[in-house]
Design a protein around this motif. Structure first.
Motif, PDB file in Angstrom:
ATOM      1  N   ILE A 205      11.653  -5.274   0.609  1.00  0.00           N
ATOM      2  CA  ILE A 205      10.679  -5.438  -0.474  1.00  0.00           C
ATOM      3  C   ILE A 205      10.637  -4.188  -1.344  1.00  0.00           C
ATOM      4  O   ILE A 205      10.608  -4.265  -2.585  1.00  0.00           O
ATOM      5  N   HIS A 206      10.654  -3.025  -0.730  1.00  0.00           N
ATOM      6  CA  HIS A 206      10.633  -1.775  -1.499  1.00  0.00           C
ATOM      7  C   HIS A 206      11.927  -1.579  -2.297  1.00  0.00           C
ATOM      8  O   HIS A 206      11.882  -1.122  -3.439  1.00  0.00           O
ATOM      9  N   LEU A 207      13.048  -1.920  -1.695  1.00  0.00           N
ATOM     10  CA  LEU A 207      14.311  -1.805  -2.430  1.00  0.00           C
ATOM     11  C   LEU A 207      14.279  -2.649  -3.704  1.00  0.00           C
ATOM     12  O   LEU A 207      14.794  -2.242  -4.750  1.00  0.00           O
ATOM     13  N   ALA A 208      13.660  -3.812  -3.615  1.00  0.00           N
ATOM     14  CA  ALA A 208      13.643  -4.728  -4.750  1.00  0.00           C
ATOM     15  C   ALA A 208      12.610  -4.366  -5.809  1.00  0.00           C
ATOM     16  O   ALA A 208      12.813  -4.656  -6.993  1.00  0.00           O
ATOM     17  N   THR A 209      11.511  -3.718  -5.406  1.00  0.00           N
ATOM     18  CA  THR A 209      10.378  -3.618  -6.340  1.00  0.00           C
ATOM     19  C   THR A 209       9.897  -2.211  -6.669  1.00  0.00           C
ATOM     20  O   THR A 209       9.032  -2.063  -7.543  1.00  0.00           O
ATOM     21  N   ILE A 210      10.400  -1.179  -6.029  1.00  0.00           N
ATOM     22  CA  ILE A 210       9.968   0.175  -6.398  1.00  0.00           C
ATOM     23  C   ILE A 210      10.124   0.433  -7.903  1.00  0.00           C
ATOM     24  O   ILE A 210       9.214   0.976  -8.529  1.00  0.00           O
ATOM     25  N   PRO A 211      11.225   0.041  -8.527  1.00  0.00           N
ATOM     26  CA  PRO A 211      11.355   0.316  -9.963  1.00  0.00           C
ATOM     27  C   PRO A 211      10.318  -0.396 -10.830  1.00  0.00           C
ATOM     28  O   PRO A 211      10.098  -0.005 -11.972  1.00  0.00           O
ATOM     29  N   ILE A 212       9.697  -1.429 -10.301  1.00  0.00           N
ATOM     30  CA  ILE A 212       8.755  -2.214 -11.103  1.00  0.00           C
ATOM     31  C   ILE A 212       7.362  -1.599 -11.104  1.00  0.00           C
ATOM     32  O   ILE A 212       6.776  -1.356 -12.158  1.00  0.00           O
ATOM     33  N   ASP A 213       6.815  -1.336  -9.908  1.00  0.00           N
ATOM     34  CA  ASP A 213       5.442  -0.809  -9.862  1.00  0.00           C
ATOM     35  C   ASP A 213       5.223   0.180  -8.720  1.00  0.00           C
ATOM     36  O   ASP A 213       4.095   0.431  -8.323  1.00  0.00           O
ATOM     37  N   ASN A 214       6.311   0.743  -8.211  1.00  0.00           N
ATOM     38  CA  ASN A 214       6.271   1.667  -7.073  1.00  0.00           C
ATOM     39  C   ASN A 214       5.923   0.969  -5.767  1.00  0.00           C
ATOM     40  O   ASN A 214       5.701   1.632  -4.755  1.00  0.00           O
ATOM     41  N   THR A 215       5.868  -0.325  -5.766  1.00  0.00           N
ATOM     42  CA  THR A 215       5.642  -1.157  -4.587  1.00  0.00           C
ATOM     43  C   THR A 215       4.370  -0.814  -3.826  1.00  0.00           C
ATOM     44  O   THR A 215       4.283   0.195  -3.135  1.00  0.00           O
ATOM     45  N   SER A 216       3.423  -1.706  -3.904  1.00  0.00           N
ATOM     46  CA  SER A 216       2.234  -1.579  -3.066  1.00  0.00           C
ATOM     47  C   SER A 216       2.354  -2.538  -1.879  1.00  0.00           C
ATOM     48  O   SER A 216       2.745  -2.134  -0.803  1.00  0.00           O
ATOM     49  N   VAL A 217       2.059  -3.809  -2.106  1.00  0.00           N
ATOM     50  CA  VAL A 217       1.884  -4.843  -1.070  1.00  0.00           C
ATOM     51  C   VAL A 217       0.950  -4.350   0.040  1.00  0.00           C
ATOM     52  O   VAL A 217       0.940  -4.903   1.137  1.00  0.00           O
ATOM     53  N   ASN A 218       0.173  -3.316  -0.253  1.00  0.00           N
ATOM     54  CA  ASN A 218      -0.717  -2.709   0.734  1.00  0.00           C
ATOM     55  C   ASN A 218      -1.826  -1.940   0.016  1.00  0.00           C
ATOM     56  O   ASN A 218      -1.605  -0.819  -0.452  1.00  0.00           O
ATOM     57  N   PRO A 219      -3.018  -2.518  -0.103  1.00  0.00           N
ATOM     58  CA  PRO A 219      -4.104  -1.832  -0.798  1.00  0.00           C
ATOM     59  C   PRO A 219      -4.470  -0.471  -0.217  1.00  0.00           C
ATOM     60  O   PRO A 219      -4.861   0.431  -0.970  1.00  0.00           O
ATOM     61  N   ALA A 220      -4.343  -0.290   1.088  1.00  0.00           N
ATOM     62  CA  ALA A 220      -4.684   1.001   1.692  1.00  0.00           C
ATOM     63  C   ALA A 220      -3.743   2.089   1.193  1.00  0.00           C
ATOM     64  O   ALA A 220      -4.167   3.220   0.916  1.00  0.00           O
ATOM     65  N   ARG A 221      -2.477   1.777   1.064  1.00  0.00           N
ATOM     66  CA  ARG A 221      -1.501   2.732   0.532  1.00  0.00           C
ATOM     67  C   ARG A 221      -1.825   3.062  -0.929  1.00  0.00           C
ATOM     68  O   ARG A 221      -1.762   4.211  -1.349  1.00  0.00           O
TER      69      ARG A 221
END
Length: 265
Positions: A205-221
Motif C-alpha cells: 500500500i505504501h509503495l503504491a500511494t506514498i507519492p499521492i498523500d504520504n500514505t496514512s490508512v492510519n489516523p494515529a500515524r
C-alpha cells in the motif's frame, strides 16, 4: 477472531494466541507499544533515512520511498507477533473500527483502543523530535517546515496530488487493508502467517500511494506527525482521520455478506 460462543463476553482479536485472556490494562499497553513501534519505525525512516544525502551527494544513499514502505511493513510484522497475542495487534484506529464493524471486536472497546493508539503514536513522534533537537543545525526546524512526514495533498503531496486523490486513496486502500486482515485472521480460513501477510500488504500500500498523500490508512500515524508538522498538516488532518475510518467501515460491514454469506446484525 470471532468467537462461536455469542453469549461469552470476550475481546476477539486478529491474532488469538493467548491461552488466558489478558487484562484490559495489558491489552491497552500492548496497543500503545505496537503503535509506538509502527510510528517510530516508519517516521524515523522517512525523516532520517529516506532522503539521506540529497543535495550533498550525487550518489544519494537515502532509502527513498522503497525503504519507507519496507520499514512500515517490517514494524507491523514485528509488532503483530510481539503484541498481537495480547491485544490483537490493531495499532490503527481504522483497523479497530473495521474489526468492530465485522463483528470481530466489541464496540465498547473501540474508544479505549483508539486512545491507546493515539498516545503510542504521539510518544513516538515526540521521541523523534527529541532526537532532532540534538541533530545537525536546523535539522528539526527544516523537518517541521517540510511537514514532518505528515500526510496531505497539494503542497504536502510528494507528487502534487489534490484532495480528491487523497480521499480516494484513503478510502480504497484502507478498505483493501482491512479486507486482507479479516481474510488472513478468519476463524476457519486464516493463516499462521497472518502477521507476515498484513505487514507485506501495508508495504505494498505504501509503495503504491506514498507519492499521492504520504500514505496514512492510519489516523494515529497521521495525528502523530501533524502535531509537529505545523498549521498546514493540522488543517488537512481531518481527511486522514475521517476517510481511513470510512474505508475500514465499508470493508468491515461488507466482509461477512460478501465472503461468509452472513448478514450483519
Amino acid at each position: 477472531m470471532s468467537d462461536p460462543r455469542p453469549d461469552k463476553d470476550i475481546r476477539p482479536t486478529p491474532l488469538d494466541h493467548t491461552p488466558t485472556a489478558p487484562s484490559t490494562g495489558a491489552t491497552l499497553i500492548a496497543e500503545a507499544f505496537g503503535t509506538f513501534l509502527l510510528v517510530i519505525g516508519v517516521i524515523s525512516t522517512a525523516l532520517f533515512a529516506a532522503g539521506f544525502g540529497e543535495g550533498t551527494d550525487a550518489h544519494n544513499k537515502g532509502v527513498g520511498f522503497l525503504g519507507v514502505a519496507l520499514a512500515v511493513g517490517l514494524t507491523v510484522i514485528a509488532g503483530v507477533y510481539a503484541f498481537g497475542p495480547i491485544s490483537g495487534g490493531h495499532f490503527n484506529p481504522a483497523v479497530t473500527f473495521g474489526l468492530a464493524a465485522a463483528g470481530r471486536f466489541p464496540w465498547k472497546s473501540v474508544l479505549p483502543y483508539v486512545i491507546a493508539q493515539i498516545v503510542g503514536g504521539l510518544v513516538a513522534t515526540t521521541i523523534i523530535v527529541l532526537i532532532g533537537l540534538f541533530g545537525p543545525d536546523k535539522w528539526l526546524s527544516t523537518a517541521q517546515a517540510g511537514g514532518f512526514a505528515s500526510n496531505g495533498w497539494g503542497e504536502l503531496s510528494p507528487g502534487g496530488f489534490g484532495i480528491g486523490a487523497a480521499i480516494v486513496v484513503e478510502v480504497v486502500f484502507t478498505a483493501i487493508f482491512v479486507f486482507v486482515i479479516l481474510g488472513v485472521t478468519h476463524s476457519t480460513r486464516g493463516t499462521k502467517f497472518a502477521g507476515l501477510a498484513i505487514g507485506l500488504t501495508l508495504s505494498l500500500i505504501h509503495l503504491a500511494t506514498i507519492p499521492i498523500d504520504n500514505t496514512s490508512v492510519n489516523p494515529a500515524r497521521s495525528i502523530a506527525t501533524a502535531v509537529y508538522g505545523g498549521v498546514l498538516p493540522l488543517s488537512q488532518l481531518w481527511v486522514f482521520i475521517v476517510f481511513p475510518i470510512v474505508g475500514a467501515l465499508i470493508a468491515g460491514f461488507a466482509f461477512r455478506p460478501l465472503f461468509d454469506g452472513v448478514k450483519n446484525a
